[in-house]
Design an enzyme around this catalytic site. Sequence first.
Site, PDB file in Angstrom:
ATOM      1  N   ARG A 165       0.819  -1.228   0.000  1.00 29.90           N
ATOM      2  CA  ARG A 165       0.000   0.000   0.000  1.00 29.90           C
ATOM      3  C   ARG A 165       0.848   1.272   0.000  1.00 29.90           C
ATOM      4  NH1 ARG A 165      -1.909  -3.250  -1.413  1.00 29.90           N
ATOM      5  NH2 ARG A 165      -3.702  -4.458  -0.773  1.00 29.90           N
ATOM      6  N   SER A 240     -10.881  -0.120   2.689  1.00 31.90           N
ATOM      7  CA  SER A 240     -10.214  -0.394   3.972  1.00 31.90           C
ATOM      8  C   SER A 240      -9.717   0.921   4.556  1.00 31.90           C
ATOM      9  CB  SER A 240      -9.027  -1.326   3.758  1.00 31.90           C
ATOM     10  OG  SER A 240      -9.475  -2.527   3.181  1.00 31.90           O
ATOM     11  N   GLU A 345      -5.131   4.217   5.751  1.00 34.36           N
ATOM     12  CA  GLU A 345      -4.783   3.979   4.336  1.00 34.36           C
ATOM     13  C   GLU A 345      -5.113   5.179   3.425  1.00 34.36           C
ATOM     14  OE1 GLU A 345      -5.886   0.156   2.232  1.00 34.36           O
ATOM     15  OE2 GLU A 345      -6.682   1.625   0.836  1.00 34.36           O
TER      16      GLU A 345
HETATM   17  C1  LIG Z   1     -15.403   0.218  -1.824  1.00 33.35           C
HETATM   18  C2  LIG Z   1     -13.913   0.396  -1.973  1.00 33.35           C
HETATM   19  C3  LIG Z   1     -13.108  -0.716  -2.122  1.00 33.35           C
HETATM   20  C4  LIG Z   1     -11.719  -0.578  -2.259  1.00 33.35           C
HETATM   21  N1  LIG Z   1     -10.951  -1.705  -2.394  1.00 33.35           N
HETATM   22  C5  LIG Z   1      -9.622  -1.592  -2.534  1.00 33.35           C
HETATM   23  C6  LIG Z   1      -8.808  -2.765  -2.668  1.00 33.35           C
HETATM   24  O1  LIG Z   1      -9.293  -3.889  -2.699  1.00 33.35           O
HETATM   25  N2  LIG Z   1      -7.471  -2.603  -2.772  1.00 33.35           N
HETATM   26  C7  LIG Z   1      -6.890  -1.372  -2.772  1.00 33.35           C
HETATM   27  O2  LIG Z   1      -5.655  -1.308  -2.860  1.00 33.35           O
HETATM   28  N3  LIG Z   1      -7.637  -0.248  -2.664  1.00 33.35           N
HETATM   29  C8  LIG Z   1      -8.975  -0.322  -2.539  1.00 33.35           C
HETATM   30  N4  LIG Z   1      -9.743   0.806  -2.409  1.00 33.35           N
HETATM   31  C9  LIG Z   1      -9.088   2.124  -2.394  1.00 33.35           C
HETATM   32  C10 LIG Z   1      -9.102   2.856  -3.773  1.00 33.35           C
HETATM   33  O3  LIG Z   1     -10.146   2.409  -4.575  1.00 33.35           O
HETATM   34  C11 LIG Z   1      -7.794   2.679  -4.527  1.00 33.35           C
HETATM   35  O4  LIG Z   1      -6.736   3.182  -3.762  1.00 33.35           O
HETATM   36  C12 LIG Z   1      -7.821   3.397  -5.889  1.00 33.35           C
HETATM   37  O5  LIG Z   1      -6.666   3.091  -6.619  1.00 33.35           O
HETATM   38  C13 LIG Z   1      -7.937   4.913  -5.752  1.00 33.35           C
HETATM   39  O6  LIG Z   1      -8.183   5.425  -7.031  1.00 33.35           O
HETATM   40  P1  LIG Z   1      -8.813   6.837  -7.266  1.00 33.35           P
HETATM   41  O7  LIG Z   1      -8.731   7.139  -8.709  1.00 33.35           O
HETATM   42  O8  LIG Z   1     -10.179   6.910  -6.667  1.00 33.35           O
HETATM   43  O9  LIG Z   1      -7.804   7.782  -6.460  1.00 33.35           O
HETATM   44  P2  LIG Z   1      -8.121   9.025  -5.548  1.00 33.35           P
HETATM   45  O10 LIG Z   1      -8.880   8.589  -4.346  1.00 33.35           O
HETATM   46  O11 LIG Z   1      -8.718  10.120  -6.343  1.00 33.35           O
HETATM   47  O12 LIG Z   1      -6.652   9.457  -5.109  1.00 33.35           O
HETATM   48  C14 LIG Z   1      -5.907   8.613  -4.255  1.00 33.35           C
HETATM   49  C15 LIG Z   1      -4.454   9.117  -4.223  1.00 33.35           C
HETATM   50  O13 LIG Z   1      -3.869   8.946  -5.509  1.00 33.35           O
HETATM   51  C16 LIG Z   1      -3.417  10.215  -6.017  1.00 33.35           C
HETATM   52  N5  LIG Z   1      -3.646  10.192  -7.462  1.00 33.35           N
HETATM   53  C17 LIG Z   1      -4.750   9.774  -8.113  1.00 33.35           C
HETATM   54  N6  LIG Z   1      -4.551   9.835  -9.433  1.00 33.35           N
HETATM   55  C18 LIG Z   1      -3.298  10.319  -9.622  1.00 33.35           C
HETATM   56  C19 LIG Z   1      -2.514  10.614 -10.769  1.00 33.35           C
HETATM   57  N7  LIG Z   1      -2.958  10.425 -12.023  1.00 33.35           N
HETATM   58  N8  LIG Z   1      -1.259  11.117 -10.579  1.00 33.35           N
HETATM   59  C20 LIG Z   1      -0.776  11.320  -9.335  1.00 33.35           C
HETATM   60  N9  LIG Z   1      -1.480  11.056  -8.222  1.00 33.35           N
HETATM   61  C21 LIG Z   1      -2.729  10.558  -8.369  1.00 33.35           C
HETATM   62  C22 LIG Z   1      -4.224  11.250  -5.284  1.00 33.35           C
HETATM   63  O14 LIG Z   1      -3.539  12.503  -5.247  1.00 33.35           O
HETATM   64  C23 LIG Z   1      -4.344  10.616  -3.920  1.00 33.35           C
HETATM   65  O15 LIG Z   1      -3.156  10.828  -3.209  1.00 33.35           O
HETATM   66  C24 LIG Z   1     -11.142   0.705  -2.255  1.00 33.35           C
HETATM   67  C25 LIG Z   1     -11.963   1.843  -2.114  1.00 33.35           C
HETATM   68  C26 LIG Z   1     -13.342   1.690  -1.979  1.00 33.35           C
HETATM   69  C27 LIG Z   1     -14.210   2.913  -1.830  1.00 33.35           C
END
Ligand SMILES: Cc1cc2nc3c(=O)[nH]c(=O)nc-3n(C[C@H](O)[C@H](O)[C@H](O)COP(=O)(O)OP(=O)(O)OC[C@H]3O[C@@H](n4cnc5c(N)ncnc54)[C@H](O)[C@@H]3O)c2cc1C
Length: 355
Positions: A165, A240, A345
Site C-alpha cells: 500500500r 479499507s 490507508e
Molecule cells: C469500496 C472500496 C473498495 C476498495 N478496495 C480496494 C482494494 O481492494 N485494494 C486497494 O488497494 N484499494 C482499494 N480501495 C481504495 C481505492 O479504490 C484505490 O486506492 C484506488 O486506486 C484509488 O483510485 P482513485 O482514482 O479513486 O484515487 P483518488 O482517491 O482520487 O486518489 C488517491 C491518491 O492517488 C493520487 N492520485 C490519483 N490519481 C493520480 C494521478 N494520475 N497522478 C498522481 N497522483 C494521483 C491522489 O492525489 C491521492 O493521493 C477501495 C476503495 C473503496 C471505496
Amino acid sequence: MNERRQGVPMAPRTSLGLGGPARSYICASESAHIVDALEDARRKGESVFILGGGSNVIVADAGFDGLVLEIATRGVQISVDGSRARVVVAAGEPWDELVATTVQRDLAGLECLSGIPGRCGATPIQNVGAYGCEVGETLVAVTAWDRELRREVVVPAGDCELSYRSSRFKRSPDRFAILAVEFELRVGGPPTCRYPELQRAVAGEPAPSLTQVRETVLTLRRRKSMVIDPADENRRSAGSFFTNPVVDGPCADRVAAAALASGFIERADQMPRYPATGGVKLAAGWLIEAAGMARGYGEGPFGLSSKHALAIVHRGGGTTAQLVEFARSVRDRVFDRFGVELAVEPVFVGMPALE
Ligand SMILES: Cc1cc2nc3c(=O)[nH]c(=O)nc-3n(C[C@H](O)[C@H](O)[C@H](O)COP(=O)(O)OP(=O)(O)OC[C@H]3O[C@@H](n4cnc5c(N)ncnc54)[C@H](O)[C@@H]3O)c2cc1C
C-alpha cells in the site's frame, strides 16, 4: 485547457461523500492540459491536489485551499506479441473497465483486482492490491509529469519503490502527476488464484477461466460491500480504512494471548498472521473486531461497515471532523487493547493525517 472553476464542492467527487469545496478546480481530459494546469499553478505559487476517482481520499470540511486537478484522460492501447501483451492506459481510465477489457481479451494478470473503484493512474500510488495480487506484479512503467524536473519522465516499475500500500509516488505526493501506466499481461491465462478465500470459492473448478475468477472476486467483494453499489447501505466508504500492521513476532504472540484471554479466540492459531518483510502481518479488521468493535459498530453518521470491520462508512449527514473522531476512537481502542498502532490507508486532503 480545460475550464478552471472556483468553489467546486468535493463531497460529490469522493466515495465517502465528505469534504468542503476546492478553491479552484480543473477537470483535465488530455495529458497536455494536465501539464498546462500544473505549470500555471506553479507560476501562481498555488498548491495542487491531484484527484482521480476520489475513492481513497478524506477531504477536510473546509475543503482545499488551492487547485484540485481531476485526471479524466482516456485511452487504452493493447499490443500482443506472442504470449505477452503490452497494455498502456491513460491515467483517467476507470480501473475496473480496464480489468474487464483485459479479461474479455483473455489477458491474465489483473483479474484478482476486479471491482476496485477509482482510476488507473492511482493504482501505482498505493500499489493497489486484493485477493493475493498487487498491480506491482504486472506493472512495467509509469509515465508521469515530474513537477520538480518540469518534464515528462518514464519511471520503470523497479524505480517505483512499490511496497504494501505504498510507493515512491505516495511518499512524494507533490512531485509526480501520473499520465499513463503500462502493464505486461499473459496472453491466454492462466488466472492467478493463490488467495485461500478465492481458491475455496472456485473449488470444484479444476482450471477456472479468467472470467470465472473475475466473477468470483466480484461476488466475494459484493458480500463485503467492497464494490460501490448505490443500493448498498455501506456504499459510502474509502474501502479499507487502516492498513494491516506489521509487528515483530513477540508482539504478535502478545496479541494472540490477549485475544485468547478475552475469549475472542479459543486457540492462538485462530488469529490470522502472515509472514511479512520486517515481521508478521496482522489483519487490521480482525484486530478491530477482537478489540470489541463488531461489524456495524458505532452510532450516528459514522460506523464500521455491517459487512466488513475494516471499512468505516458514512451513513449520511456527517462531517469529516466526525469521521476523524470516530476513526481515532477505533484506532485508540485497538492500541489500548493490543498495543498495536493502526495506520490510515486513505490520503488526507486539506488537513493533516490522523495523529
Ligand atoms: C469500496 C472500496 C473498495 C476498495 N478496495 C480496494 C482494494 O481492494 N485494494 C486497494 O488497494 N484499494 C482499494 N480501495 C481504495 C481505492 O479504490 C484505490 O486506492 C484506488 O486506486 C484509488 O483510485 P482513485 O482514482 O479513486 O484515487 P483518488 O482517491 O482520487 O486518489 C488517491 C491518491 O492517488 C493520487 N492520485 C490519483 N490519481 C493520480 C494521478 N494520475 N497522478 C498522481 N497522483 C494521483 C491522489 O492525489 C491521492 O493521493 C477501495 C476503495 C473503496 C471505496
